[in-house]
Write a protein that holds these residues in place. Structure first.
Motif, PDB file in Angstrom:
ATOM      1  N   TYR A  47     -10.789  13.167 -25.100  1.00 25.80           N
ATOM      2  CA  TYR A  47     -10.244  11.808 -24.982  1.00 25.80           C
ATOM      3  C   TYR A  47     -10.239  11.121 -26.345  1.00 25.80           C
ATOM      4  O   TYR A  47      -9.239  10.510 -26.748  1.00 25.80           O
ATOM      5  CB  TYR A  47     -11.070  11.000 -23.971  1.00 25.80           C
ATOM      6  N   GLU A  48     -11.308  11.243 -27.092  1.00 27.29           N
ATOM      7  CA  GLU A  48     -11.389  10.607 -28.409  1.00 27.29           C
ATOM      8  C   GLU A  48     -10.317  11.159 -29.353  1.00 27.29           C
ATOM      9  O   GLU A  48      -9.668  10.408 -30.074  1.00 27.29           O
ATOM     10  CB  GLU A  48     -12.778  10.827 -29.021  1.00 27.29           C
ATOM     11  N   ALA A  49     -10.139  12.483 -29.322  1.00 31.64           N
ATOM     12  CA  ALA A  49      -9.133  13.092 -30.196  1.00 31.64           C
ATOM     13  C   ALA A  49      -7.728  12.653 -29.788  1.00 31.64           C
ATOM     14  O   ALA A  49      -6.865  12.398 -30.635  1.00 31.64           O
ATOM     15  CB  ALA A  49      -9.249  14.608 -30.138  1.00 31.64           C
ATOM     16  N   ILE A  51      -6.920   9.815 -28.278  1.00 29.02           N
ATOM     17  CA  ILE A  51      -6.755   8.422 -28.696  1.00 29.02           C
ATOM     18  C   ILE A  51      -6.464   8.350 -30.204  1.00 29.02           C
ATOM     19  O   ILE A  51      -5.594   7.603 -30.644  1.00 29.02           O
ATOM     20  CB  ILE A  51      -8.038   7.598 -28.377  1.00 29.02           C
ATOM     21  N   ASN A  52      -7.172   9.148 -30.968  1.00 28.30           N
ATOM     22  CA  ASN A  52      -6.932   9.135 -32.417  1.00 28.30           C
ATOM     23  C   ASN A  52      -5.488   9.489 -32.747  1.00 28.30           C
ATOM     24  O   ASN A  52      -4.886   8.923 -33.648  1.00 28.30           O
ATOM     25  CB  ASN A  52      -7.884  10.102 -33.128  1.00 28.30           C
ATOM     26  N   MET A  53      -4.924  10.442 -31.987  1.00 28.89           N
ATOM     27  CA  MET A  53      -3.532  10.820 -32.234  1.00 28.89           C
ATOM     28  C   MET A  53      -2.614   9.641 -31.933  1.00 28.89           C
ATOM     29  O   MET A  53      -1.604   9.456 -32.611  1.00 28.89           O
ATOM     30  CB  MET A  53      -3.140  12.014 -31.368  1.00 28.89           C
ATOM     31  N   ILE A  55      -3.502   6.284 -31.962  1.00 32.06           N
ATOM     32  CA  ILE A  55      -3.647   5.100 -32.825  1.00 32.06           C
ATOM     33  C   ILE A  55      -3.501   5.384 -34.319  1.00 32.06           C
ATOM     34  O   ILE A  55      -3.144   4.514 -35.072  1.00 32.06           O
ATOM     35  CB  ILE A  55      -4.967   4.322 -32.548  1.00 32.06           C
ATOM     36  N   HIS A  56      -3.773   6.626 -34.750  1.00 31.08           N
ATOM     37  CA  HIS A  56      -3.715   6.873 -36.192  1.00 31.08           C
ATOM     38  C   HIS A  56      -2.578   7.787 -36.613  1.00 31.08           C
ATOM     39  O   HIS A  56      -2.283   7.877 -37.795  1.00 31.08           O
ATOM     40  CB  HIS A  56      -5.028   7.514 -36.683  1.00 31.08           C
ATOM     41  N   ALA A  57      -1.970   8.513 -35.678  1.00 33.70           N
ATOM     42  CA  ALA A  57      -1.107   9.609 -36.140  1.00 33.70           C
ATOM     43  C   ALA A  57       0.239   9.734 -35.431  1.00 33.70           C
ATOM     44  O   ALA A  57       0.832  10.805 -35.428  1.00 33.70           O
ATOM     45  CB  ALA A  57      -1.876  10.922 -36.032  1.00 33.70           C
ATOM     46  N   MET A 109     -16.292   5.346 -33.615  1.00 38.37           N
ATOM     47  CA  MET A 109     -17.262   6.276 -33.014  1.00 38.37           C
ATOM     48  C   MET A 109     -16.604   7.559 -32.521  1.00 38.37           C
ATOM     49  O   MET A 109     -17.294   8.457 -32.035  1.00 38.37           O
ATOM     50  CB  MET A 109     -17.987   5.598 -31.834  1.00 38.37           C
ATOM     51  N   GLY A 110     -15.277   7.642 -32.644  1.00 33.48           N
ATOM     52  CA  GLY A 110     -14.549   8.784 -32.083  1.00 33.48           C
ATOM     53  C   GLY A 110     -14.970  10.113 -32.690  1.00 33.48           C
ATOM     54  O   GLY A 110     -15.477  10.993 -31.990  1.00 33.48           O
ATOM     55  N   LEU A 111     -14.784  10.250 -33.995  1.00 35.15           N
ATOM     56  CA  LEU A 111     -15.117  11.529 -34.643  1.00 35.15           C
ATOM     57  C   LEU A 111     -16.621  11.841 -34.531  1.00 35.15           C
ATOM     58  O   LEU A 111     -16.976  12.978 -34.202  1.00 35.15           O
ATOM     59  CB  LEU A 111     -14.639  11.531 -36.104  1.00 35.15           C
TER      60      LEU A 111
HETATM   61 MG   LIG Z   1     -11.094   7.161 -32.590  1.00 34.28          MG
END
Ligand SMILES: [Mg+2]
Ligand SMILES: Nc1ncnc2c1ncn2[C@@H]1O[C@H](COP(=O)(O)OP(=O)(O)O)[C@@H](O)[C@H]1O
Lengths: 139, 434
Positions: A47-49, A51-53, A55-57, A109-111
């Protein structure tokens, strides 16, 4: 035996849809009868990975390989890349915009959580080209 | 009665085999077989959604009838708080309690007494940090059932107290035994319920060695009998025992409020409950110390065996809570362990096979097969989705013939073939006649 492969496309800026892929993986792992603790670790980290995709990528694609003794998740994006991985791995470090924070993401806190919940983590990233994050949880 | 895992029965004459309950079942536990709805007991969580949505009222909850009063020498009514909320203008619980005695019960014992006690214990446990980080109330049997089959990682979060129904039945029974000198079996503790799942859990308790509830009557059966009795009660007997907080458990948020947790969360309606459980499992909930979940909309007042609209009932509960009710001096309640006898265990109802490898093989077959269906999830086959049909086929409880689109495609191919044969034979005839 051959691993079972699940593939997902994660779309950019789709905050309401974010978490669908990890939700589906969670459901699949439950019906396969993996131990609850393993399922929890995989689904939180994935889930964290995911979300990172978002919001960041600008989104990307996720491939999940399920074997009886290991679950592997590979997240590939063609986003901006991570200039300093050590910094990104620090708890609380985030480059998320105010808008994203306003939506409740970007606590940094994701990574660190991905690291904490997985048995293997590898991040390959090239600034301006993208990031490929591979993680696995042993059963 | 044979235990089938839930309390729903079907009136076969009324069931038209439509897809309404099929599509609304949150655990995909329903199939339409030979034109009638069938429930898989192992998957069913007894939420009552199918009863609620059936337009033909073909689904009913099995509960006991008032004749059970004749099976015991001494009977005690255990009214769920929701009962009080069924009557317009009702403020004094003692009136309803007195009417229950007039109806034939020898005594009454409010379930809200147990709610009060559990809330007090939880408040203390929270204060002394004796509970899991995010403790989930175990009072809604449907919530307990969905956790044990679909969210096993959250089993350690379940509050390990007995349900208010069980606790009040234990107390009521022991008090009645003391008072009458009768043995346990001759005393009937009869729960008056808005909730079919509580009927199931009294027959098949989870985490309890045995149930002290001897019968369950529905509010909808008792209501019309009580209603005419109420008018004639000018001076009700003082029978109420609980405080207002226990009464508040009937509405969503009441139990969380009574727990006095510094930070709590409550949700009602089965879909919302599932959302919260998912979020908790994914560690998206950080603060809530106490989590109250009710499968029915509005909380217990929304139970399918209640009569009044849940929103009206909720406002009545608040009204009753605000009204000072004369109560029996508390006195001491019988000594009893309030905790469950054992932990609630995982029910692997979703698992395709007990062996992971075998389960993976089945899952891959299911995914392969699913691709051949058109993904409309129309439900005409009798399964709630194309995925569910594929799963049924691989698990040996369905056939591909059930899919109407596949059937059509087959017929189309057959027709095309016949047309071709016909054309060819016509051509041949023409040729021959030339
Ligand atoms: Mg994150
Ligand atoms: N897929 C990615 N592409 C680009 N940058 C990323 C990616 N994932 C993480 N980052 C960077 O690493 C930082 C830390 O990530 P994380 O620990 O998940 O915190 P958060 O997402 O809350 O900012 C992010 O703020 C971002 O700068």
């Amino acid at each position: 035996m051959e691993p079972m492969i699940l593939e997902y496309t994660v779309s950019a800026d789709d905050f309401s849809g974010a978490g669908e892929a990890s939700g589906d993986v969670k459901k699949t792992l439950k019906s396969l009868g993996f131990p609850p603790e393993v399922i929890r670790r995989v689904s939180v980290a994935m889930y964290e990975a995911e979300i990172n995709m978002v919001i960041h990528a600008r989104g990307g694609k996720i491939t999940v390989e399920i074997s009886p003794d290991e679950i592997r998740v590979c997240c590939e994006d063609v986003g901006p890349g991570i200039p300093d991985i050590d910094l990104a791995m620090q708890e609380g470090w985030s480059t998320a915009s105010d808008k994203v924070r306003g939506l409740g993401f970007g606590a940094g806190m994701g990574l660190p959580n991905i690291k904490k919940y997985t048995d293997y983590l590898d991040i390959k990233t090239v600034v301006g080209q993208g990031t490929t994050l591979t993680m696995s949880v042993a059963v | 009665m044979k235990y089938v895992g839930h309390s729903v029965t079907l009136d076969k004459d009324k069931c038209c085999g439509c897809t309404i309950c099929l599509k609304r079942c949150p655990t995909e536990a329903i199939r339409i077989i030979n034109g009638k709805a069938v429930i898989f007991g192992n998957k069913c969580i007894d939420c009552g959604e199918c009863i609620r949505v059936c337009p033909n009222h073909a689904k009913k909850a099995v509960v006991d009838t008032l004749d059970v009063l004749n099976s015991f020498e001494y009977t005690v009514a255990l009214p769920a708080q929701t009962l009080y909320a069924q009557f317009p203008g009702m403020r004094d619980r003692n009136i309803v309690l007195t009417a229950l005695k007039k109806l034939g019960f020898d005594d009454v014992f409010e379930v809200s007494v147990a709610c009060d006690a559990i809330s007090r214990a939880v408040t203390q446990d929270l204060y002394f940090d004796r509970l899991p980080d995010h403790v989930i109330s175990s009072s809604c049997p449907t919530v307990v059932r969905i956790i044990r089959s679909q969210f096993p990682s959250l089993l350690p979060n379940l509050l390990n107290y007995r349900s208010p129904m069980e606790l009040s039945a234990r107390w009521a029974k022991k008090l009645a035994m003391e008072k009458t000198g009768l043995p346990k079996e001759k005393i009937g503790c009869v729960f008056i319920s808005g909730c079919p799942a509580k009927a199931t859990s009294s027959k098949h308790p989870l985490g309890e060695n045995e149930s002290y509830v001897d019968a369950v009557l529905s509010i909808s059966e008792v209501y019309p009998l009580l209603q005419p009795l109420l008018k004639n009660i000018d001076r009700p007997e003082i029978l109420a025992r609980s405080g207002p907080l226990g009464v508040g458990w009937a509405k969503s948020g009441g139990e969380a409020y009574a727990s006095q947790a510094s930070h709590s969360l409550y949700a009602d309606g089965i879909e919302n409950v599932i959302d919260v459980l998912e979020a908790l499992e994914d560690e998206k909930i950080h603060q809530a110390r106490f989590i109250e979940l009710n499968a029915c909309p509005g909380g217990c007042v929304g139970g399918v065996l209640a009569i009044e609209n849940p929103f009206i009932a909720k406002s009545r509960i608040t009204h009753i809570m605000n009204h000072v009710t004369p109560t029996i001096p508390t006195g001491s309640l019988p000594e009893d362990d309030m905790h469950l006898d054992e932990e609630v265990r995982y029910n692997p109802a979703l698992q395709l096979d007990s062996d992971v490898k075998q389960a993976m093989i089945k899952m891959m077959k299911i995914k392969e097969l699913e691709k051949q269906f058109n993904g409309m999830d129309c439900g005409v086959c009798g399964a709630p989705s194309c995925h569910a049909l594929a799963e049924d086929i691989i698990m040996g409880r369905g056939t591909e013939e059930q899919c109407i689109f596949r059937k059509c495609r087959k017929y189309e191919e057959r027709i095309a073939q016949l047309e071709k044969t016909l054309e060819e034979s016509c051509e041949r005839k023409e040729h021959d006649s030339k």
